[in-house]
Design a protein around this motif. Sequence first.
Motif, PDB file in Angstrom:
ATOM      1  N   ALA A   1       0.812  -1.207   0.007  1.00  0.00           N
ATOM      2  CA  ALA A   1      -0.188   0.033   0.169  1.00  0.00           C
ATOM      3  C   ALA A   1       0.863   1.177  -0.096  1.00  0.00           C
ATOM      4  N   ASN A   2       1.053   2.014  -1.124  1.00  0.00           N
ATOM      5  CA  ASN A   2       1.875   3.076  -1.466  1.00  0.00           C
ATOM      6  C   ASN A   2       1.323   4.251  -1.122  1.00  0.00           C
ATOM      7  N   ASP A   3       2.138   5.247  -0.576  1.00  0.00           N
ATOM      8  CA  ASP A   3       1.612   6.612  -0.557  1.00  0.00           C
ATOM      9  C   ASP A   3       0.547   6.962   0.564  1.00  0.00           C
ATOM     10  N   VAL A   4       0.603   5.892   1.586  1.00  0.00           N
ATOM     11  CA  VAL A   4      -0.441   6.194   2.698  1.00  0.00           C
ATOM     12  C   VAL A   4       0.015   7.506   3.521  1.00  0.00           C
ATOM     13  N   ASP A   5      -0.703   8.538   3.667  1.00  0.00           N
ATOM     14  CA  ASP A   5      -0.763   9.469   4.320  1.00  0.00           C
ATOM     15  C   ASP A   5      -1.451   9.743   5.693  1.00  0.00           C
ATOM     16  N   TYR A   6      -0.670   9.916   6.602  1.00  0.00           N
ATOM     17  CA  TYR A   6      -1.192   9.945   8.148  1.00  0.00           C
ATOM     18  C   TYR A   6      -1.242  11.594   8.240  1.00  0.00           C
TER      19      TYR A   6
ATOM     20  N   ARG B   1       4.390   4.658   3.670  1.00  0.00           N
ATOM     21  CA  ARG B   1       3.937   6.181   3.878  1.00  0.00           C
ATOM     22  C   ARG B   1       4.679   6.904   2.956  1.00  0.00           C
ATOM     23  N   GLN B   2       3.719   8.111   2.775  1.00  0.00           N
ATOM     24  CA  GLN B   2       4.476   9.114   1.602  1.00  0.00           C
ATOM     25  C   GLN B   2       5.599   9.557   2.247  1.00  0.00           C
ATOM     26  N   ARG B   3       6.507   9.595   1.587  1.00  0.00           N
ATOM     27  CA  ARG B   3       7.929  10.185   2.094  1.00  0.00           C
ATOM     28  C   ARG B   3       8.701  10.605   0.875  1.00  0.00           C
ATOM     29  N   VAL B   4       9.060  11.986   0.960  1.00  0.00           N
ATOM     30  CA  VAL B   4       9.773  12.680  -0.281  1.00  0.00           C
ATOM     31  C   VAL B   4      11.255  12.001  -0.438  1.00  0.00           C
TER      32      VAL B   4
ATOM     33  N   ARG C   1      13.504  11.388  -3.678  1.00  0.00           N
ATOM     34  CA  ARG C   1      15.005  11.878  -3.627  1.00  0.00           C
ATOM     35  C   ARG C   1      15.866  10.855  -3.892  1.00  0.00           C
ATOM     36  N   ALA C   2      15.705   9.875  -3.427  1.00  0.00           N
ATOM     37  CA  ALA C   2      16.907   8.683  -3.525  1.00  0.00           C
ATOM     38  C   ALA C   2      16.750   8.322  -5.117  1.00  0.00           C
ATOM     39  N   MET C   3      15.682   8.254  -5.822  1.00  0.00           N
ATOM     40  CA  MET C   3      15.426   7.909  -7.051  1.00  0.00           C
ATOM     41  C   MET C   3      16.192   8.978  -7.950  1.00  0.00           C
ATOM     42  N   ASN C   4      15.805  10.009  -7.526  1.00  0.00           N
ATOM     43  CA  ASN C   4      16.443  11.331  -8.495  1.00  0.00           C
ATOM     44  C   ASN C   4      18.015  11.158  -8.435  1.00  0.00           C
ATOM     45  N   HIS C   5      18.396  10.609  -7.342  1.00  0.00           N
ATOM     46  CA  HIS C   5      19.894  10.455  -7.362  1.00  0.00           C
ATOM     47  C   HIS C   5      20.452   9.037  -7.869  1.00  0.00           C
ATOM     48  N   GLY C   6      19.524   8.532  -8.680  1.00  0.00           N
ATOM     49  CA  GLY C   6      19.830   7.147  -9.336  1.00  0.00           C
ATOM     50  C   GLY C   6      19.835   5.848  -8.622  1.00  0.00           C
ATOM     51  N   GLY C   7      19.136   5.797  -7.292  1.00  0.00           N
ATOM     52  CA  GLY C   7      19.156   4.497  -6.594  1.00  0.00           C
ATOM     53  C   GLY C   7      18.165   4.435  -5.781  1.00  0.00           C
ATOM     54  N   SER C   8      18.214   3.346  -4.935  1.00  0.00           N
ATOM     55  CA  SER C   8      17.341   3.310  -3.835  1.00  0.00           C
ATOM     56  C   SER C   8      17.548   4.166  -2.450  1.00  0.00           C
ATOM     57  N   ILE C   9      16.609   3.821  -1.592  1.00  0.00           N
ATOM     58  CA  ILE C   9      16.811   4.888  -0.293  1.00  0.00           C
ATOM     59  C   ILE C   9      17.903   4.270   0.331  1.00  0.00           C
ATOM     60  N   PHE C  10      18.392   3.044   0.215  1.00  0.00           N
ATOM     61  CA  PHE C  10      19.488   2.410   0.993  1.00  0.00           C
ATOM     62  C   PHE C  10      20.819   3.085   0.517  1.00  0.00           C
ATOM     63  N   ALA C  11      20.916   3.460  -0.583  1.00  0.00           N
ATOM     64  CA  ALA C  11      22.189   4.053  -1.188  1.00  0.00           C
ATOM     65  C   ALA C  11      22.205   5.626  -0.859  1.00  0.00           C
ATOM     66  N   TYR C  12      21.296   6.035  -0.423  1.00  0.00           N
ATOM     67  CA  TYR C  12      20.851   7.342  -0.618  1.00  0.00           C
ATOM     68  C   TYR C  12      21.275   8.191   0.992  1.00  0.00           C
ATOM     69  N   ASP C  13      21.969   9.060   1.059  1.00  0.00           N
ATOM     70  CA  ASP C  13      22.485   9.645   2.157  1.00  0.00           C
ATOM     71  C   ASP C  13      21.376  10.674   3.019  1.00  0.00           C
ATOM     72  N   GLU C  14      20.301   9.930   3.250  1.00  0.00           N
ATOM     73  CA  GLU C  14      19.324  10.531   3.976  1.00  0.00           C
ATOM     74  C   GLU C  14      18.330   9.278   4.634  1.00  0.00           C
TER      75      GLU C  14
ATOM     76  N   CYS D   1      15.381   7.630   6.616  1.00  0.00           N
ATOM     77  CA  CYS D   1      14.118   7.437   6.019  1.00  0.00           C
ATOM     78  C   CYS D   1      13.364   6.140   6.900  1.00  0.00           C
ATOM     79  N   ASP D   2      12.081   6.498   7.474  1.00  0.00           N
ATOM     80  CA  ASP D   2      11.575   5.531   8.265  1.00  0.00           C
ATOM     81  C   ASP D   2      10.800   4.494   7.667  1.00  0.00           C
ATOM     82  N   MET D   3      10.958   4.506   6.346  1.00  0.00           N
ATOM     83  CA  MET D   3      10.174   3.568   5.309  1.00  0.00           C
ATOM     84  C   MET D   3      11.165   2.637   4.941  1.00  0.00           C
ATOM     85  N   GLU D   4      12.615   2.474   5.380  1.00  0.00           N
ATOM     86  CA  GLU D   4      13.498   1.403   5.091  1.00  0.00           C
ATOM     87  C   GLU D   4      12.989   0.176   5.432  1.00  0.00           C
TER      88      GLU D   4
END
Length: 257
Positions: free
Chosen positions: A183-188, A215-218, A222-235, A237-240
Amino acid sequence: MRVAVGNQKGGVGKSTTAIHLAGALNVRDASVLLVDLDPQGHLSEAVGFGSEYDTDADVNLASALTGDTSASDLIREHDEFDVLPSHVDMLGVEDDLSNVRRREERLSMLFDDLDTSRWNVILIDCPPNLGHLTDNALLASGHVVIPSEARKTSIRALELLFDEIDVLEDVFNTSIQELALVANDVDYPLDGEQKEMLQWFEDTVGGAMPIIEVRQRVALQRAMNHGGSIFAYDESCDMEDAYLELADVVLDARRDA
């Protein structure tokens, strides 16, 4: 193990799910091949292979699916996973496959020609429809992860996907295992529609597969804008943890296969 990431509705986060799931599998020490079967090529662009999508080379994913060319030289290395990019010629493949022998099995044949032992998991990003390409992905994988929005417009799309899976299982005498619904982009705080849909997910498929809430997380975009997954991005994120949970579902199914 092969896993299709599919839903016949567009804009539900198929490519996002595939990329971050691949990153999570990499964290779990699984080698991954990402296959961009979507003629729009969004995944290829997101992970840095937009030039491969636009190349004028005669050998590409479209020619490998519809002809006798091999896809082995098309695979590209990424820091987190390998990628088989889409190509602009894929925009005509649905029509081309209508006139090809064993049209629903062309992706399986492509994999048969590859040394797939190089990867623990092959993830296939499906197009946003239930045409020949999605049928190929479902039959070639035998497993599916289903991204969806928590919106009422998702109900019909999911019903159509489940119906298509049933038809393929009957016609080809095979089994296609539904591994998880994402379930993507769930917004609380949840609005009324999202509350209703999350309950619908639970009532409809909760007994058959895990429901993983992202949950909805920018930071994910941003990670994909940098060419990879959230796990390779230097930020952080509680969705990991959600994607790691999904990776564990996939790896558990691989062990059970």
